[in-house]
Write a protein that holds these residues in place. Structure first.
Motif, PDB file in Angstrom:
ATOM      1  N   PHE A 163       1.319  -1.349  -0.135  1.00 20.32           N
ATOM      2  CA  PHE A 163       0.360  -0.196  -0.095  1.00 20.32           C
ATOM      3  C   PHE A 163       0.557   1.822   0.368  1.00 20.32           C
ATOM      4  CE2 PHE A 163      -1.817   3.432   2.460  1.00 20.32           C
ATOM      5  CZ  PHE A 163      -3.578   4.179   1.598  1.00 20.32           C
ATOM      6  N   LEU A 164       1.725   1.280   0.555  1.00 14.61           N
ATOM      7  CA  LEU A 164       2.951   2.217   0.758  1.00 14.61           C
ATOM      8  C   LEU A 164       3.452   2.890   0.194  1.00 14.61           C
ATOM      9  CD1 LEU A 164       3.756   2.178   4.631  1.00 14.61           C
ATOM     10  CD2 LEU A 164       2.495   4.039   4.017  1.00 14.61           C
ATOM     11  N   GLN A 165       4.197   1.514  -1.013  1.00 17.80           N
ATOM     12  CA  GLN A 165       4.780   1.565  -2.532  1.00 17.80           C
ATOM     13  C   GLN A 165       3.814   2.201  -3.435  1.00 17.80           C
ATOM     14  OE1 GLN A 165       6.449  -2.043  -2.373  1.00 17.80           O
ATOM     15  NE2 GLN A 165       7.946  -1.582  -1.707  1.00 17.80           N
ATOM     16  N   GLN A 166       2.632   1.583  -3.876  1.00 23.38           N
ATOM     17  CA  GLN A 166       1.442   2.185  -4.598  1.00 23.38           C
ATOM     18  C   GLN A 166       1.532   3.150  -4.483  1.00 23.38           C
ATOM     19  OE1 GLN A 166      -2.047  -0.111  -4.107  1.00 23.38           O
ATOM     20  NE2 GLN A 166      -0.927  -2.051  -4.567  1.00 23.38           N
ATOM     21  N   ARG A 167       1.832   3.896  -3.261  1.00 22.28           N
ATOM     22  CA  ARG A 167       1.135   5.553  -2.306  1.00 22.28           C
ATOM     23  C   ARG A 167       2.013   6.597  -2.669  1.00 22.28           C
ATOM     24  NH1 ARG A 167      -2.656   3.798  -3.272  1.00 22.28           N
ATOM     25  NH2 ARG A 167      -5.157   3.308  -2.273  1.00 22.28           N
ATOM     26  N   LEU A 169       5.014  10.556  -8.964  1.00 20.79           N
ATOM     27  CA  LEU A 169       3.881  11.035 -10.459  1.00 20.79           C
ATOM     28  C   LEU A 169       3.176  11.760  -9.800  1.00 20.79           C
ATOM     29  CD1 LEU A 169       3.349  10.148 -13.166  1.00 20.79           C
ATOM     30  CD2 LEU A 169       1.297   9.158 -12.536  1.00 20.79           C
ATOM     31  N   LEU A 170       2.996  12.597  -9.110  1.00 26.53           N
ATOM     32  CA  LEU A 170       2.303  13.801  -9.321  1.00 26.53           C
ATOM     33  C   LEU A 170       3.318  15.082  -9.089  1.00 26.53           C
ATOM     34  CD1 LEU A 170      -0.261  12.893  -6.716  1.00 26.53           C
ATOM     35  CD2 LEU A 170      -0.875  13.654  -9.093  1.00 26.53           C
ATOM     36  N   ILE A 171       4.271  14.082  -8.591  1.00 26.69           N
ATOM     37  CA  ILE A 171       5.860  15.250  -8.031  1.00 26.69           C
ATOM     38  C   ILE A 171       6.017  15.399  -9.244  1.00 26.69           C
ATOM     39  CG2 ILE A 171       7.889  16.016  -7.270  1.00 26.69           C
ATOM     40  CD1 ILE A 171       7.171  15.029  -4.356  1.00 26.69           C
ATOM     41  N   THR A 178       5.008  15.167 -12.305  1.00 20.39           N
ATOM     42  CA  THR A 178       3.972  16.331 -13.563  1.00 20.39           C
ATOM     43  C   THR A 178       3.844  17.372 -12.605  1.00 20.39           C
ATOM     44  OG1 THR A 178       2.262  14.514 -13.160  1.00 20.39           O
ATOM     45  CG2 THR A 178       1.298  16.415 -13.906  1.00 20.39           C
ATOM     46  N   LEU A 179       3.673  18.570 -11.770  1.00 23.69           N
ATOM     47  CA  LEU A 179       4.431  18.883 -11.064  1.00 23.69           C
ATOM     48  C   LEU A 179       5.580  20.067 -11.588  1.00 23.69           C
ATOM     49  CD1 LEU A 179       2.999  19.607  -7.522  1.00 23.69           C
ATOM     50  CD2 LEU A 179       2.161  20.111  -9.267  1.00 23.69           C
ATOM     51  N   SER A 180       6.462  19.176 -11.314  1.00 26.27           N
ATOM     52  CA  SER A 180       8.251  19.942 -12.078  1.00 26.27           C
ATOM     53  C   SER A 180       8.393  19.792 -13.628  1.00 26.27           C
ATOM     54  CB  SER A 180       9.155  19.349 -11.604  1.00 26.27           C
ATOM     55  OG  SER A 180       9.271  17.872 -10.432  1.00 26.27           O
ATOM     56  N   ASP A 181       7.180  19.300 -14.819  1.00 24.29           N
ATOM     57  CA  ASP A 181       7.638  19.316 -15.743  1.00 24.29           C
ATOM     58  C   ASP A 181       6.559  20.205 -16.415  1.00 24.29           C
ATOM     59  OD1 ASP A 181       8.705  16.458 -16.027  1.00 24.29           O
ATOM     60  OD2 ASP A 181       7.211  15.727 -15.917  1.00 24.29           O
ATOM     61  N   ASP A 182       6.029  21.339 -15.336  1.00 20.46           N
ATOM     62  CA  ASP A 182       4.959  22.838 -15.731  1.00 20.46           C
ATOM     63  C   ASP A 182       5.897  23.125 -15.972  1.00 20.46           C
ATOM     64  OD1 ASP A 182       2.363  21.535 -16.945  1.00 20.46           O
ATOM     65  OD2 ASP A 182       2.007  21.446 -14.684  1.00 20.46           O
TER      66      ASP A 182
END
Length: 77
Positions: free
Chosen positions: A59-63, A69-71, A73-77
């Motif tokens: 569970f923790l690895q998935q999170r 991935l979110l970080i 994505t934010l870094s790509d903007d």
């Protein structure tokens, strides 16, 4: 809604709760340490605790992957 990856296959199981599993693990450890269980039951409960720990780790690895991935994505903007 919390999902976990079943260790026997890749299907998600609805209703799984990280905090509830941690409480169950703590309860098992407390009963083992208190000497409340027969030897056979100690092994059974220990096996359950190990499986719950694996579920929590998954569970923790998935999170963590989701956060990464979110970080990214934010870094790509």
């Amino acid at each position: 809604m919390v999902r976990r990856k079943n260790s026997s296959n890749s299907e998600s199981i609805e209703g799984w709760n990280y905090e509830a599993k941690v409480i169950e693990i703590e309860g098992i450890i407390a009963r083992i340490e208190a000497g409340e269980l027969e030897l056979e039951e100690v092994f059974d409960q220990f096996g359950k605790a190990v499986e719950y720990l694996r579920q929590c780790e998954s569970f923790l690895q998935q999170r963590q992957q989701q956060v990464d991935l979110l970080i990214e994505t934010l870094s790509d903007d």
